[in-house]
Design a protein around this motif. Structure first.
Motif, mmCIF file in Angstrom:
data_model
loop_
_atom_site.group_PDB
_atom_site.id
_atom_site.type_symbol
_atom_site.label_atom_id
_atom_site.label_comp_id
_atom_site.label_asym_id
_atom_site.label_seq_id
_atom_site.Cartn_x
_atom_site.Cartn_y
_atom_site.Cartn_z
ATOM 1 N N GLN A 104 -1.300 17.571 -1.345
ATOM 2 C CA GLN A 104 -2.341 16.915 -2.132
ATOM 3 C C GLN A 104 -3.666 17.538 -1.732
ATOM 4 O O GLN A 104 -4.094 17.428 -0.575
ATOM 5 C CB GLN A 104 -2.377 15.406 -1.888
ATOM 6 N N ASP A 125 -3.286 15.477 2.021
ATOM 7 C CA ASP A 125 -1.986 14.948 2.424
ATOM 8 C C ASP A 125 -0.947 16.039 2.202
ATOM 9 O O ASP A 125 -1.146 16.950 1.370
ATOM 10 C CB ASP A 125 -1.633 13.704 1.611
ATOM 11 N N GLY A 147 0.641 13.216 6.329
ATOM 12 C CA GLY A 147 -0.703 12.671 6.248
ATOM 13 C C GLY A 147 -1.810 13.664 6.480
ATOM 14 O O GLY A 147 -2.931 13.455 6.020
ATOM 15 N N SER A 148 -1.531 14.756 7.230
ATOM 16 C CA SER A 148 -2.554 15.763 7.492
ATOM 17 C C SER A 148 -1.869 17.064 7.871
ATOM 18 O O SER A 148 -0.706 17.083 8.284
ATOM 19 C CB SER A 148 -3.496 15.321 8.626
ATOM 20 N N LYS A 175 0.851 -1.181 0.000
ATOM 21 C CA LYS A 175 0.000 0.000 0.000
ATOM 22 C C LYS A 175 0.895 1.242 0.000
ATOM 23 O O LYS A 175 1.738 1.414 0.873
ATOM 24 C CB LYS A 175 -0.907 -0.003 1.233
ATOM 25 N N ARG A 208 7.672 0.344 2.428
ATOM 26 C CA ARG A 208 6.238 0.492 2.643
ATOM 27 C C ARG A 208 5.571 -0.854 2.911
ATOM 28 O O ARG A 208 4.528 -0.910 3.574
ATOM 29 C CB ARG A 208 5.589 1.180 1.446
ATOM 30 N N PRO A 247 1.409 2.968 5.097
ATOM 31 C CA PRO A 247 0.887 4.251 5.590
ATOM 32 C C PRO A 247 -0.371 4.039 6.425
ATOM 33 O O PRO A 247 -1.200 3.181 6.129
ATOM 34 C CB PRO A 247 0.600 5.031 4.306
ATOM 35 N N GLU A 277 0.868 5.573 -0.558
ATOM 36 C CA GLU A 277 0.060 6.777 -0.620
ATOM 37 C C GLU A 277 0.227 7.445 -1.980
ATOM 38 O O GLU A 277 1.312 7.423 -2.579
ATOM 39 C CB GLU A 277 0.459 7.749 0.498
ATOM 40 N N PRO A 278 -0.839 8.063 -2.542
ATOM 41 C CA PRO A 278 -0.740 8.713 -3.866
ATOM 42 C C PRO A 278 0.307 9.823 -3.912
ATOM 43 O O PRO A 278 0.888 10.078 -4.969
ATOM 44 C CB PRO A 278 -2.151 9.272 -4.081
ATOM 45 N N LEU A 279 0.554 10.491 -2.785
ATOM 46 C CA LEU A 279 1.496 11.610 -2.768
ATOM 47 C C LEU A 279 2.887 11.187 -3.235
ATOM 48 O O LEU A 279 3.601 11.965 -3.867
ATOM 49 C CB LEU A 279 1.575 12.193 -1.351
ATOM 50 N N ARG A 296 6.663 12.569 5.128
ATOM 51 C CA ARG A 296 5.223 12.600 4.892
ATOM 52 C C ARG A 296 4.467 12.697 6.211
ATOM 53 O O ARG A 296 4.802 12.027 7.187
ATOM 54 C CB ARG A 296 4.813 11.337 4.129
#
Length: 930
Positions: A395, A374, A308-309, A290, A486, A491, A292-294, A306
């Motif tokens: 993002q 993100d 996440g928020s 998995k 990953r 994530p 993350e798109p970023l 990274r």
């Protein structure tokens, strides 16, 4: 012995024992002759001390400077800086470059007792032939001195040599030396202007003129200004940045920098990649992890952090700002704040908490979640001192909201800039990109949006690479090593921050262009710093300082000062110094945006030597992840879990560790109740552990006398100090601990104890052997030791409890308080030094020090630095934390004990994997700047 000589000799001895320490006698009282050119000046007036010091002076005029000596016996007083507290001032502004002699033994007594006094000698240069009024000030008093210079070339020559020996001979303190080599600059500049020889200044009273100085300097060896490679050659220059810059300062001011001006005759070599590397052994995960798109829009050669928020991003900003200050003040022991976060935000013209300021934390946080899905911090290098190519990648969840907020912040910055900040549109990879740039170079901010992806960066190259990832090529998400990491750390919301150092990132640090540019910008920074110091020295002397050529002509800069290999040079415009290619100090153009095309012969050889070290080095950096998880166990407390993982790890470090540590074990000793700190590690054939628990250290005796711990080396001293408040134990065979059996005397008693009062005690309980200087500790700990199974195998385990009121704070508190006090005193020394050598006082001295250091001066004790009027003593720099009464609370702790509330951790390495876990608990404060 002649009776006329006996009493002066006795008085000298008494002076050293009493007057030299306590200032109750003075040496000049028995001198009967008053030589030509000397006056004794000290008006009788109301005074703080018992009596005014007897002052002896000597002054001879000459060109470009006369030289004078003032000897006086200071009364005993609590001056923590000793003679370094003295300020030599002249109402006529005719006194320059004072040097103060105290003497080794008197300095030693002052450091041990805190009392300054006794005879001190002050040398200084002056201008003019007229009588000279001088005021010598310290924080407790001041003394006016009148000197009548005479014309005596021979005696001036001898006294000038004495001034040189005093000015050059006193070693520079570490904090000033590391800061900007100020003492070395002054020495070299004055030696050059006065025509003195800097080859040997130890012979007092022997003036040495320079003959064929250029030929002499050309014969000096000019070593390569590079630091040690430590364990990894890719990080060698970064680890040794301070020493590299210091060596370059010496090269420049001592006339050994001719290779800086060599022509760029060689093309940048294309060197082959090393035939080995741990990243080549990364196995692709069996199933797609998995991701993350970023990560699909992050260049593969970037450092990736990274969050996440936006909430996690805001926390990280506060944490990084706090951690950088704690590291500098609490760990490194310096009273400096480099303001990493503030300067980065100013550079990018980006404040991630903009919504919170407008709408409040509650509503602002909701808007942030609506606008941003993100966020990550990305960087092309690790060059933190100056010129990092960094950017913030968003993002968007709502592109309209995110774009509106980013553009609002940029518009506000333009309005605040009042014409100093300009916006322009530039074309990068076929896209129109907004660039905000201030005239002084403080702000350099690119902003580009590509669908839901928004990037704000200071680097054009980073923007270019970001736009190139649209095709999906050379992005982090496609890298095999990132996919493997990953798969192990997918994530999730529990990850407050996820750091990743990719294989491509480590490879990029080994580029020839990167290594060349690091050295070139170090040269640029050195040149700019020297211009700033030269300009200030010229202004202090009242000489013109409007151009660099003027400074060179007057001798404030070395003759070879000028353009360097890449054509760049320091320039002076409107009183500001900058590099013609890179900009201002502290705000250089990012390294990635500087093109390195051609090299000099010396640079080419440096690159070849570096590449050879990389090829021959068995220590290579591997893909590495660092995961942060944050929680709040109770109000006012914050727990931060940090886990580092690196694999496959290729280094001789593991081989070294293998000789000291054994294989990881799933068993551990349960820390006994009452231990303030407990550490356990696996040796090849034993388990070794240490605990600290006693509030009062045990008394030590060695034979019939006390053991002098201060005379021991740091390692054995630390171990013996630990054994005074705790214990060391082993289970199995440990040569290290078995060697201290020699300190155990006597035979075992009926309770199994071996030892004598005042010495080391030993107790054996089954297979466990304990050692301590406190027998009661062994009695308390023995029944509490037990082994338990754990899920996590490890070689090292650590537990430190809340130190508040514990033996740990009583043990470390005085050491950390002393370190904080020394850092405070170091800043005071620097401010007083600027006042003495450059005639800078008050706010001007503070601003100059911070400009040269590229950092804010802070007091680790929690106070401030103030330039105060102290009555008859005049104005002096004081640290309020030292000048005022200490806090009334007996439990007040220095940093980091004031916030540290516990830590647990473990470390494991096997099969070329390294995994380190640490859980830290800190007490939060309402003001994040504290």
């Amino acid at each position: 012995m002649d009776q006329k000589l006996r009493w002066p000799i006795y008085q000298v001895v008494i002076l050293w024992l009493t007057g030299g320490v306590l200032g109750s006698l003075n040496l000049s009282g028995w001198m009967s002759e008053v030589e030509e050119g000397r006056t004794y000046a000290a008006e009788k007036r109301e005074k703080i001390s018992e009596g005014l010091p007897r002052v002896q002076t000597e002054a001879f005029w000459g060109e470009p400077f006369g030289v004078a000596r003032v000897s006086l016996t200071l009364p005993a007083q609590a001056l923590v800086l000793g003679p370094e507290s003295l300020v030599v001032d002249s109402p006529q502004n005719r006194v320059f470059y004072p040097a103060i002699e105290e003497g080794f033994w008197r300095a030693l007594v002052r450091e041990k007792t805190g009392l300054a006094g006794g005879s001190s000698t002050i040398y200084f240069l002056f201008t003019g032939k007229e009588p000279l009024e001088v005021v010598i000030r310290c924080p407790n008093d001041s003394w006016p001195v009148r000197l009548v210079p005479t014309d005596h070339p021979r005696r001036r020559s001898r006294l000038l040599a004495d001034w040189q020996a005093a000015f050059v001979g006193r070693p520079a303190r570490a904090e000033i030396q590391e800061a900007f080599c100020l003492k070395e600059y002054l020495e070299s500049m004055l030696v050059r202007r006065l025509g003195l020889d800097d080859t040997d200044s130890s012979g007092r009273g022997k003036l040495r003129k320079v003959r064929e100085r250029e030929n002499f300097l050309s014969r000096k060896e000019s070593p390569e200004p590079s630091g040690q490679d430590w364990w990894w050659p890719e990080l060698g220059v970064l680890f040794s940045w301070q020493s590299l810059r210091a060596e370059m300062v010496r090269e420049r001011i001592q006339g050994r920098s001719q290779h800086w001006q060599q022509p760029a005759e060689h093309l940048l070599p294309v060197l082959p990649e090393p035939a080995f590397g741990p990243w080549q052994e990364v196995a692709e995960p069996k199933s797609p992890p998995k991701i993350e798109p970023l990560a699909s829009r992050v260049p593969e050669e970037c450092l990736y952090i990274r969050f996440g928020s936006m909430g996690n991003f805001a926390w990280f900003r506060e944490f990084l700002d706090w951690a950088s200050r704690q590291w500098t003040m609490g760990i490194a022991g310096k009273g400096l704040d480099y303001q990493v976060v503030v300067r980065s935000e100013e550079r990018l013209c980006l404040r991630p908490t903009g919504w919170n300021r407008l709408l409040g934390p509650q509503l602002g946080g909701q808007v942030e979640n609506l606008a941003v899905a993100d966020v990550a911090l990305i960087s092309l290098d690790l060059f933190c001192p100056d010129g990092t190519a960094v950017g913030v990648l968003f993002q968007a969840r709502s592109e309209a909201l995110l774009r509106a907020e980013l553009e609002r912040q940029r518009s506000e910055a333009i309005r605040r800039g009042q014409g100093n900040l300009l916006e322009e549109k530039v074309q990068i990879e076929g896209r129109e990109v907004s660039l905000l740039r201030s005239k002084d170079g403080r702000i350099r901010s690119f902003y580009v949006a590509d669908g839901p992806w928004h990037l704000v960066s200071c680097s054009r190259r980073l923007v270019e690479r970001f736009l190139q990832t649209r095709s999906g090529q050379r992005c982090l998400a496609k890298a095999v090593d990132f996919q493997a990491i990953r798969a192990k750390y997918p994530p999730g919301p529990e990850q407050t921050a996820f750091w990743y150092f990719s294989a491509a990132f480590w490879q990029s640090l080994a580029r020839a262009s990167y290594q060349v540019e690091i050295r070139r910008r170090a040269q640029a920074e050195v040149d700019m710093l020297l211009v700033e110091m030269a300009r200030q020295a010229a202004l202090a002397e009242g000489r013109p300082a409007d151009t660099i050529q003027t400074l060179k002509a007057q001798g404030f800069l070395p003759p070879e000062f000028g353009p360097r290999t890449d054509g760049s040079q320091a320039v002076l415009e409107d009183g500001q110094v900058k590099d013609s290619l890179r900009g201002r100090r502290g705000y250089f153009i990012p390294m990635a945006d500087i093109e390195v095309g051609r090299l000099s012969s010396v640079e080419l050889q440096q690159i070849k030597d570096y590449h050879q070290r990389v090829f021959g080095c068995r220590n290579r950096l591997s893909p590495m992840a660092l995961v942060f998880r944050r929680s709040e166990p109770k109000k006012g407390m914050e727990q931060i879990d940090m886990e580092l993982y690196a694999s496959p790890f290729q280094s001789t470090v593991l081989e070294t560790f293998g000789a000291v540590f054994g294989s990881p074990s799933s068993e551990r000793l349960v820390p006994p109740a009452g231990d303030a700190a407990f550490v356990e590690w696996q040796a090849p054939q034993a388990r070794v552990f240490l605990g600290l628990r006693a509030k009062e250290p045990a008394q030590l005796r060695f034979g019939r006398g006390k053991l002098l711990l201060d005379l021991l080396p740091p390692g054995p001293k630390l171990l013996l100090e630990a054994l005074r408040i705790g214990y060391v134990g082993r289970q199995g065979q440990s040569p290290l601990l078995e060697s201290i059996e020699k300190l155990v005397g006597g035979r075992p008693d009926e309770d199994g104890y071996t030892g004598k009062p005042g010495g080391l005690w030993r107790r054996q309980i089954g297979s466990i052997v304990l050692y301590s200087f406190d027998r009661q500790i062994l009695a308390d700990v023995g029944p509490l030791l037990r082994v338990e199974q754990t899920e996590q195998p490890a070689q090292i385990r650590l537990q430190i409890k809340d130190p508040t009121g514990s033996p740990l704070s009583q043990w470390l508190g005085p050491l950390l308080s002393q370190q904080a006090q020394q850092a405070t005193l170091a800043n005071l020394r620097l401010l007083i030094l600027l006042e003495n050598q450059f005639h800078l006082s008050g706010q001007a001295a503070l601003e100059t020090a911070q400009q040269w250091l590229q950092a804010q001066l802070v007091c680790p004790l929690g106070g401030r630095y103030e330039y105060r009027e102290l009555g008859r003593a005049g104005c002096h720099w004081v640290a309020t934390a030292l000048a005022e009464q200490p806090p009334s609370s007996p439990n007040a702790l220095p940093p980091p004990l004031d916030w540290f509330r516990g830590m647990e951790g473990w470390a494991r390495w096997e099969k070329r994997e390294i995994q380190i876990f640490m859980s830290l608990v800190r007490q939060k404060k309402t003001d994040p700047g504290n």
